[in-house]
Motif scaffolding. Structure first.
Motif, PDB file in Angstrom:
ATOM      1  N   THR A 226      20.989  37.665 -43.019  1.00 53.96           N
ATOM      2  CA  THR A 226      21.028  38.930 -44.105  1.00 53.96           C
ATOM      3  C   THR A 226      20.732  38.248 -45.602  1.00 53.96           C
ATOM      4  O   THR A 226      21.240  37.114 -45.716  1.00 53.96           O
ATOM      5  N   PRO A 227      20.000  38.683 -46.446  1.00 48.16           N
ATOM      6  CA  PRO A 227      19.794  38.305 -47.804  1.00 48.16           C
ATOM      7  C   PRO A 227      21.036  38.076 -48.429  1.00 48.16           C
ATOM      8  O   PRO A 227      20.832  37.065 -49.320  1.00 48.16           O
ATOM      9  N   ASP A 228      21.983  38.737 -48.423  1.00 45.07           N
ATOM     10  CA  ASP A 228      23.361  38.571 -48.925  1.00 45.07           C
ATOM     11  C   ASP A 228      24.034  37.289 -48.880  1.00 45.07           C
ATOM     12  O   ASP A 228      24.458  36.462 -49.649  1.00 45.07           O
ATOM     13  N   VAL A 230      22.345  34.729 -47.557  1.00 48.00           N
ATOM     14  CA  VAL A 230      21.516  33.650 -48.018  1.00 48.00           C
ATOM     15  C   VAL A 230      21.769  33.436 -49.572  1.00 48.00           C
ATOM     16  O   VAL A 230      21.850  32.328 -49.927  1.00 48.00           O
ATOM     17  N   ARG A 231      21.955  34.486 -50.249  1.00 45.25           N
ATOM     18  CA  ARG A 231      21.828  34.491 -51.863  1.00 45.25           C
ATOM     19  C   ARG A 231      23.265  33.798 -52.015  1.00 45.25           C
ATOM     20  O   ARG A 231      23.422  33.094 -52.983  1.00 45.25           O
ATOM     21  N   ASP A 260      14.529  38.518 -38.118  1.00 45.93           N
ATOM     22  CA  ASP A 260      15.164  38.430 -39.561  1.00 45.93           C
ATOM     23  C   ASP A 260      14.348  39.536 -40.243  1.00 45.93           C
ATOM     24  O   ASP A 260      13.126  39.853 -40.348  1.00 45.93           O
ATOM     25  N   ASP A 264      13.423  41.383 -47.312  1.00 41.73           N
ATOM     26  CA  ASP A 264      14.627  41.639 -48.076  1.00 41.73           C
ATOM     27  C   ASP A 264      14.639  39.815 -48.435  1.00 41.73           C
ATOM     28  O   ASP A 264      15.359  39.397 -49.484  1.00 41.73           O
ATOM     29  N   LEU A 265      14.509  38.979 -47.125  1.00 40.62           N
ATOM     30  CA  LEU A 265      14.598  37.594 -47.471  1.00 40.62           C
ATOM     31  C   LEU A 265      13.796  36.886 -48.445  1.00 40.62           C
ATOM     32  O   LEU A 265      13.945  35.986 -49.056  1.00 40.62           O
ATOM     33  N   LYS A 267      12.084  38.449 -51.083  1.00 38.76           N
ATOM     34  CA  LYS A 267      12.756  38.713 -52.276  1.00 38.76           C
ATOM     35  C   LYS A 267      13.810  37.455 -52.804  1.00 38.76           C
ATOM     36  O   LYS A 267      13.693  37.102 -53.901  1.00 38.76           O
ATOM     37  N   VAL A 268      14.629  37.307 -52.076  1.00 31.84           N
ATOM     38  CA  VAL A 268      15.665  36.071 -52.270  1.00 31.84           C
ATOM     39  C   VAL A 268      14.907  34.876 -52.544  1.00 31.84           C
ATOM     40  O   VAL A 268      15.167  34.116 -53.493  1.00 31.84           O
TER      41      VAL A 268
END
Length: 500
Positions: A226-228, A230-231, A260, A264-265, A267-268
């Motif tokens: 999830t992007p969150d 990773v961030r 995955d 969204d990933l 963008k991160v």
């Protein structure tokens, strides 16, 4: 025993080549005709071969028919038959007539195309075939030689090589900014479902093992990164003075086929300035089918993208496609230019020298193999091959769902079904039961599956994709699984309904 040759030694006599290669072709053809006779998983014990072959090499020549007889008698027992229609383990390793013909041509021509001048056609055909593949997958023009934006593709032997090369490029680009002593600050990110090759590659390029982040996934996201998460991981590392370097996303993870969210990933990754690689080794070939192309949404944000035609694209081992937006990054990191390799075309930068896009100097003419496969079958048949495997996987998934003793653990996306026997009662050791089931199936010799652990659950992997697999094989294997489950469960209780 053999004897001294009575004629002049000619290791590449065309007439002998015709006769003996025909014998090998006939031998392989008969192998495929008879392949269902062999136990799928080798039944030998460790060290079996040393008891069957001499402990010294022969002094005198031996006839090819003697060698082929020994292969049948001594080598075959030690084979796990990856081309068996009942092979459902690991991942598919497609063989095909076109793949075999392409491999014959690759081996027969036997060129070493490390740079353009060594064999111009090897480089030029590879560039063309990589653009063909990219267009079939509808990759952004920024990944194509013909896209006019500086991108391009290369054929490697495996995903491991592709990841090592892109990681090295990312590392050197970062170190050019923070200094060479900053390598201990670089961090690589992936999920706990990402193939272990990324962690291995990180060590190979000098990233400290403590700087590899295997970010946990869960059923809530279908085990996708999830992007969150990773961030959050990147923010925590930055707060420690570390430098985020590389993020790997996957289309079709090895263990369970998770996908995955690329957009969204991506963008991160762009937000934090890290190299974004997409590993589509297993499922990337499905992207030629419109119904699977949505899994590629966001690929335009990646720095590199790789897939393995030797898995699901009817191309015999070995063949891995790697596309990069900035080939100069690879060249800057991997280039070597000794005097004996220099030539006018390379010095003038008029050509691609693939030696600078890979780890090794030498390279095979893999483009010939992939080119033959694409031309011989065409997109229509390649799509049908993928769709057929997916249809068989859907059918198997329905069979599992119809038996109340079993459950599908992970939603199927491609041709991989992860399932298990349900726990029989509160506190039951379901892992032990499923391990026993897997071994019972595999030791029968009638089928071969492998396993995975998902959220602490031991699951059986049923990976469809062998070229010879048909619906009848899938149904017969399911009956085998049910029969082995019957035996295990009935041995555990006299009340069969207890397990329903």
């Amino acid at each position: 025993m053999g004897s001294f040759p009575v004629e002049t030694f000619q290791p590449l006599d065309p007439d002998v080549f015709v006769k003996e290669s025909q014998a090998v072709v006939d031998f392989i053809a008969n192998y495929y005709r008879d392949i269902e006779r062999y136990p799928v998983r080798s039944q030998v014990e460790p060290g079996y071969l040393s008891k069957r072959v001499p402990d010294q090499a022969p002094i005198f020549p031996q006839p090819v028919h003697t060698i082929l007889d020994d292969i049948r008698d001594d080598i075959f027992p030690g084979l796990t038959h990856w081309q068996s229609p009942n092979f459902y383990a690991y991942f598919q390793a497609n063989a095909s007539t076109a793949g075999f013909l392409g491999e014959m041509l690759c081996s027969g021509l036997n060129i070493v195309g490390f740079n353009w001048i060594a064999s111009p056609v090897a480089t030029e055909l590879e560039s063309i075939v990589m653009d063909w593949m990219g267009k079939m997958l509808k990759l952004p023009s920024s990944f194509l030689f013909s896209g006019g934006q500086g991108g391009g593709g290369v054929l490697h032997g495996s995903t491991c090589e592709a990841v090592v090369c892109t990681l090295a490029a990312a590392r050197d680009s970062a170190l050019s900014k923070i200094g060479s002593d900053g390598i201990t600050k670089l961090v690589v990110y992936a999920s706990d479902q990402t193939h272990s090759t990324v962690q291995k590659a990180s060590k190979l390029v000098g990233i400290p093992p403590s700087n590899f982040r295997a970010i946990p996934t869960s059923a809530a996201s279908d085990y996708a990164l999830t992007p969150d998460s990773v961030r959050s991981s990147m923010e925590a590392d930055i707060a420690k003075g570390l430098v985020p370097l590389y993020l790997c996303a996957t289309i079709g993870t090895t263990a369970i086929g998770a996908v995955d969210p690329l957009l969204d990933l991506g963008k991160v990754a762009n937000e934090y300035g890290v190299w974004f690689h997409i590993d589509a080794a297993y499922a990337g070939s499905s992207g030629i089918c419109p119904e699977f192309r949505h899994y590629f949404d966001g690929v335009e944000l990646a720095d590199s993208f790789s897939l393995n035609p030797h898995k699901w694209f009817l191309t015999n081992m070995d063949c891995c496609c790697l596309w990069v937006k900035s080939p100069s990054s690879l060249v800057d990191s991997l280039c070597s230019n000794p005097e004996y390799l220099r030539n006018k075309a390379s010095d003038a930068k008029m050509v691609v020298d693939y030696k600078d896009w890979q780890i090794a100097l030498s390279r095979r003419f893999r483009a010939m193999k992939l080119w033959v496969v694409i031309r011989r079958y065409g997109m229509a048949n390649l799509m049908e091959h993928i769709r057929s495997d997916v249809a068989m996987a859907k059918h198997f998934e329905r069979l599992v769902a119809m038996d109340r003793r079993f459950e599908v653990v992970v939603p199927r996306k491609f041709a991989l079904v992860c399932f298990r026997l349900k726990p029989r009662f509160q506190g039951d050791d379901a892992s032990k039961l499923n391990r026993r089931l897997l071994e019972a199936v595999n030791s029968s010799g009638q089928a071969f599956m492998t396993r995975a652990v998902v959220a602490g659950m031991f699951v059986l992997r049923f990976a469809i994709g062998a070229t010879l697999t048909e619906m009848r094989h899938v149904e017969a294997t399911w009956k085998l699984i049910q029969a082995k489950a019957d035996g295990l469960l009935l041995n555990g209780s006299s009340d069969k309904s207890f397990f329903l």
